[in-house]
Design an enzyme around this catalytic site. Structure first.
Site, PDB file in Angstrom:
ATOM      1  N   GLU A 196      98.429 101.525 -37.023  1.00 44.98           N
ATOM      2  CA  GLU A 196      99.341 102.618 -36.488  1.00 44.98           C
ATOM      3  C   GLU A 196     100.669 102.344 -35.815  1.00 44.98           C
ATOM      4  OE1 GLU A 196      98.041 105.136 -37.528  1.00 44.98           O
ATOM      5  OE2 GLU A 196      95.913 104.627 -37.495  1.00 44.98           O
ATOM      6  N   ASP A 357     103.453 105.978 -44.840  1.00 46.44           N
ATOM      7  CA  ASP A 357     102.297 105.864 -45.357  1.00 46.44           C
ATOM      8  C   ASP A 357     102.345 105.969 -46.937  1.00 46.44           C
ATOM      9  OD1 ASP A 357     100.641 105.432 -43.454  1.00 46.44           O
ATOM     10  OD2 ASP A 357     100.334 107.427 -42.823  1.00 46.44           O
TER      11      ASP A 357
END
Length: 535
Positions: A196, A357
């Site tokens: 993250e 991502d």
């Protein structure tokens, strides 16, 4: 090479982070959440490999960075999940064949059914015959060819800032992740993806001993560094211990990520949320959904985004492909203008880091791989202006960078740690922190065990790591598959505590342990002593 890169207007660094939590349920014949892996394979990983193959055949050189999480690489090597993926593809091919009959009187929908039948048939053929059920071998091939820089992340993708009071656990997450990577790719990664992009001051001290040269940061992580970064986001900063931090460029991020004005929201692109699983009569679709009664996405989606209403137009693949190329041109033109403007104020060639991502490309944004391929080809055409590089390439050109420390940050909502610690998920930490303390206690009580007791301790370490995945608190915060996320956390806590109690009573149940080892079989090399203070 160095002088060649210095003469460009700019460098672009595409970094794709591929990660899925460990989801493997041999105790069930079919399990809904395992489809996360199957969908990513069908819609992202295989299309990306197809893209690499086309570029290679056309002799278009490219340099991409791909971060592969250890949980993902383990699942991609797991025989049970490999067979279930084949079963999944056969089921979708059967559904597509059924659709060819169902849509025979509707030419537009019939064309969509043909598209999916061809796509899933191709996926099955390539997965079985080209990749022999192991796509990691092909990724390693492209790494060896010099096209990919493959890096890794923490063992189970733990959000490290929420565990900074437990240095042994942070080291265990990082070391296990690096060892897993080495066992798959036979190389030490040059970079580490902080899960993250979660950074806290001092985390670089944990990654430096393993030869890690860089990590990715959020934009504000660099902008709010101890000293103002003189080159903004367009050159990395060097932590005092020599590890570099590259920041996410906001403009290139927004172009792809933004839900309001990002490219994936264009009306001509395929609508992710309109799925056949919700459109067909229940008795018709029952064999292809959850337990035959709970409607879920099947992957067959016939409509374009069109607008926010329910009146969608049928998807047009050719129009979407044209739009993807237009968006790639637009993206690159903006980056070149960005570099031209930045060059006036910098003493070096600017780099624009673009981390995303990986699953955005193909899974969430169906045309994403087409966009990437068009972008890479366009960059090749304009190679006098810009060039694709990895962070390692950049550091070879500019090894000396401003020394300062980034600020606590993440790429989550609001930029810090609240996605993984709020009223929806804060209950988990008193348990996961306790597990770490108990694991350290076990290591001290049993410093050098062999045989059954060593197996038991290794499984305890496995359950501790699995309980720390950032995915479960994220899901609780997002409110998606919350019951499953809660169940997973509670199961790992229960498994660990059962082992802890068994070791305390010296009553290890071999059959129970063997069953658990087969179920949570990740990191077979794991040594429980990794939690020891002086490991």
């Amino acid at each position: 090479m160095i002088e060649h890169l210095k003469n460009k207007k700019g460098m672009i660094s595409l970094v794709l982070h591929a990660h899925l939590p460990f989801v493997r349920h041999p105790e069930h014949e079919r399990f809904l959440e395992e489809a996360w892996l199957f969908e990513a394979l069908s819609e992202t990983y295989l299309p990306l490999l197809r893209m690499f193959s086309r570029l290679d055949e056309d002799e278009i050189p490219f340099r991409l960075t791909i971060s592969l999480s250890p949980t993902l690489t383990h699942m991609l090597q797991d025989d049970l999940l490999r067979q279930r993926y084949v079963n999944h593809l056969n089921m979708l091919i059967e559904l597509a064949e059924k659709e060819l009959i169902y849509t025979a009187g509707n030419p537009e929908e019939h064309r969509m059914a043909q598209m999916y039948h061809e796509l899933y048939s191709l996926n099955l053929k390539e997965y079985e015959e080209v990749y022999e059920r192991n796509i990691l071998k092909k990724l390693k091939y492209y790494q060896d060819r010099g096209y990919l820089e493959i890096i890794t992340t923490c063992a189970t993708h733990s959000f490290l800032p929420h565990y900074q009071n437990y240095p042994e656990m942070i080291r265990a997450q990082i070391l296990t992740g690096i060892e897993s990577h080495d066992r798959v790719f036979s190389t030490q990664p040059k970079g580490l993806w902080l899960p993250e992009c979660g950074y806290f001051p001092g985390v670089e001290e944990f990654i430096k001993p393993y030869g890690i040269q860089y990590f990715m940061s959020s934009a504000h992580g660099l902008l709010y560094s101890e000293d103002r970064p003189v080159n903004g986001l367009f050159a990395p900063i060097r932590c005092p211990n020599g590890v570099h931090a590259f920041a996410r460029d906001r403009a290139s991020s927004r172009a792809v990520w933004s839900a309001t004005d990002g490219y994936p929201g264009d009306p001509v692109y395929r609508d992710f949320y309109r799925d056949l699983g919700f459109d067909r009569p229940l008795d018709y679709i029952a064999p292809y959904i959850n337990c035959g009664v709970n409607r879920v996405n099947t992957g067959l989606k016939y409509f374009a985004i069109t607008d926010k209403s329910d009146n969608k137009l049928i998807y047009d693949p050719e129009a979407a492909a044209v739009k993807a190329k237009e968006h790639a041109d637009h993206f690159l033109d903006n980056r070149i203008r960005q570099c031209e403007a930045l060059s006036q104020y910098m003493d070096r060639t600017p780099i624009i880091p673009c981390p995303y991502d990986a699953e955005l490309f193909g899974h969430w944004w169906f045309e994403g791989p087409l966009f990437l391929e068009a972008l890479i080809r366009k960059i090749h055409e304009k190679s006098d202006d810009v060039v694709l590089v990895t962070p390692t390439d950049y550091l070879k050109v500019y090894p000396q960078n401003q020394v300062t420390k980034p600020a606590f940050s993440s790429w989550g909502d609001k930029g810090y740690g609240q996605v993984w610690l709020d009223g929806n998920n804060d209950w988990i930490y008193r348990h996961t922190h306790k597990l770490i303390e108990r694991m350290q206690e076990l290591v001290n009580r049993f410093p050098d065990e062999k045989g059954l007791k060593e197996r038991t301790l290794n499984q305890a370490a496995r359950e501790v790591l699995l309980s720390q995945a950032s995915d479960w608190p994220f899901i609780m915060k997002a409110g998606t598959t919350v019951p499953y996320a809660r169940k997973r956390i509670k199961e790992h806590i229960h498994n660990f505590n059962f082992i802890y109690d068994s070791l305390s009573r010296n009553t290890i149940k071999t059959e129970w342990l063997t069953k658990l080892e087969k179920k949570d079989n990740i990191f077979p090399f794991l040594d429980y002593r990794v939690f020891r203070k002086d490991y």
